[in-house]
Design an enzyme around this catalytic site. Sequence first.
Site, PDB file in Angstrom:
ATOM      1  N   SER A 151       0.829  -1.207   0.000  1.00 30.46           N
ATOM      2  CA  SER A 151       0.000   0.000   0.000  1.00 30.46           C
ATOM      3  C   SER A 151       0.862   1.255   0.000  1.00 30.46           C
ATOM      4  CB  SER A 151      -0.975  -0.035   1.182  1.00 30.46           C
ATOM      5  OG  SER A 151      -1.924   0.996   1.086  1.00 30.46           O
ATOM      6  N   ASP A 303      -2.082   6.389  -3.922  1.00 31.56           N
ATOM      7  CA  ASP A 303      -0.929   5.656  -3.412  1.00 31.56           C
ATOM      8  C   ASP A 303      -0.569   4.520  -4.375  1.00 31.56           C
ATOM      9  OD1 ASP A 303      -3.071   3.972  -2.863  1.00 31.56           O
ATOM     10  OD2 ASP A 303      -2.339   3.371  -0.896  1.00 31.56           O
ATOM     11  N   ASP A 305      -0.910   1.288  -4.696  1.00 30.68           N
ATOM     12  CA  ASP A 305      -1.893   0.299  -5.147  1.00 30.68           C
ATOM     13  C   ASP A 305      -3.263   0.922  -5.388  1.00 30.68           C
ATOM     14  OD1 ASP A 305      -2.284   0.650  -2.361  1.00 30.68           O
ATOM     15  OD2 ASP A 305      -3.235  -1.308  -2.190  1.00 30.68           O
ATOM     16  N   ASP A 307      -5.591   2.520  -3.687  1.00 24.51           N
ATOM     17  CA  ASP A 307      -6.785   2.378  -2.857  1.00 24.51           C
ATOM     18  C   ASP A 307      -6.974   3.580  -1.925  1.00 24.51           C
ATOM     19  OD1 ASP A 307      -4.772   1.830  -1.025  1.00 24.51           O
ATOM     20  OD2 ASP A 307      -5.627  -0.053  -0.308  1.00 24.51           O
TER      21      ASP A 307
END
Length: 578
Positions: A151, A303, A305, A307
């Site tokens: 993340s 960010d 990834d 999400d």
Amino acid sequence: MNNIDNETGNRIQQWLGTEYDDDTVAQVQKLVDNNEETELIDAFYRELEFGTGGLRGIMGVGSNRINKYTIGKATQGLANYLKKQFPNQTINVAVSYDCRNNSQELGHLVADVFSANGIHVYLFKELRPTPMLSFAVRHFKCQGGVMLTASHNPKEYNGYKAYWNDGGQLVAPHDKNVIHEVNAIQSVNDIKFERDSHNITLVEEDFDRIYIEENKKLSIHPEAVSAQKDLKIVFSPIHGTGIIVPKMLSAWGFTNVQVVEEQIKSDGNFPTVIYPNPEEEEAMTMAKQKGQALDADVVMATDPDADRVGLAVKNQKGEMQLLNGNQIGSLLIYYVLSSKKEKGDLQDNDFIVKTIVTSNLMTDIGNSFGVKNYETLTGFKFIGEVMTKLEGKENYLVGGEESYGFLVGDLVRDKDAVNACAFIAEMAAYFKTQGKTVFEVLLELYENYGFYQEKLISLTKKGKAGADEIKQMMADLRANPPQSLGGIKVKEIRDYSTSIAHVLADGTKTSIDLPKSDVLQFITVDGDVISARPSGTEPKIKFYCSVKEELASSDAYEQVLIKLGDKVKNIMADIVKD
């Protein structure tokens, strides 16, 4: 090496055995030969465990590190559990990965292990966002899924997010049960690494279109987008998978999206930022500067990834101002609820969700529209759990958490920055058709519901020593809880580890109807909410503070902002001890 206990020492010796490849053994031996005691303890003092964000850690050799063996072991454990839960069935899983160093290789390793266990894998051919993995689990009717990502963590980290058949991350009892299966694997020889290509189907680029089109169906005001199609949007993927966001915005009808060129290229070293986290002001700097130069209506960044999304908008002075996660979530909730009410689409069984450390402004907004509010523990997987439990009974509209994670509609069971970016842009377009900026609407919310101000302070405590220190800090708060904070008397203490809320004045104790969690909350007589919580994904302890004051008019904004800032500062000085 006097400080290494027997259990840690046994793990080190195991990793020096013949089960492990020569390169791994050589790296461990080097640490031993160089007497790298601290590094050895941190790398071997425990097995990585699933937290609020799954398996996450620093890349390297060791049982407490992200590497092919810990990832392989986690996948074998998950495969074993899936087989027990879905006997005599064809089991399907989806696997994706982000831009981080080693993510693609680890993604293919995960696919190899699943395939070797007779499980069919839908493997993304190229890196894609976490929410698309959740979407794929549901679309392909999988029993599970895995996303390789850490993340928003620093570049030395990687991780493993495990998903169940609803498209949500593992929650009880599956999270603990998978850990039990993982821990039952005593030898690397029990891990099936040999790829079976017959069990792997590549998910090609055309899957993007399916995901984008399904999201587009959620649009509430397409006419506003048409009227404001040239809305000035600046976007940055911060070197990550968010590069799909411009495709989403274009499909919705936005024609003036400017991408931060220096941050387009996927790069696990994140060369232009210190932390690839849109929660951090520094990570938003390039996007914000470009937005200021172009006089943008909205500036967004995701960010690695994709999400989480950060947002900057023009304030009353015409300057680009960063909004925090509580503000972004509150605006999205207001936009969705007010728009659906305007169109006559609000239903009696509609609901919204937030976490216990997220602003009560969201609750106030939901109540004002007569929409049911649910509250969960920290971590969007718990919001997804509520969505799954209520599916077919009640209608999820929108939810969010203070850590910049949001979701409109129920296409996935995780926070979705790609989805959120589209709705933020549509929201800005709709408000613009009414002659308002996003910031002006935020001020209206403060006038109508009260001026909420929040602050988060995170203390980083690395390694085993840091983990022990964090445990002690929470123990001290429980043993000697503050009776006042910032000169304001504490009225109630909520301990989520015991599920008990304690009113100090009369000693009344009531049960908290949520699963147990290592969280403490202190509620003052003014209604301020102060929370202490060890992070489930980072070596940090986090302190949250939310205060509220009436805002008579937008003209008083600066004055009240300063007043609340001082109040937060005084409160935090009493609870945050480093």
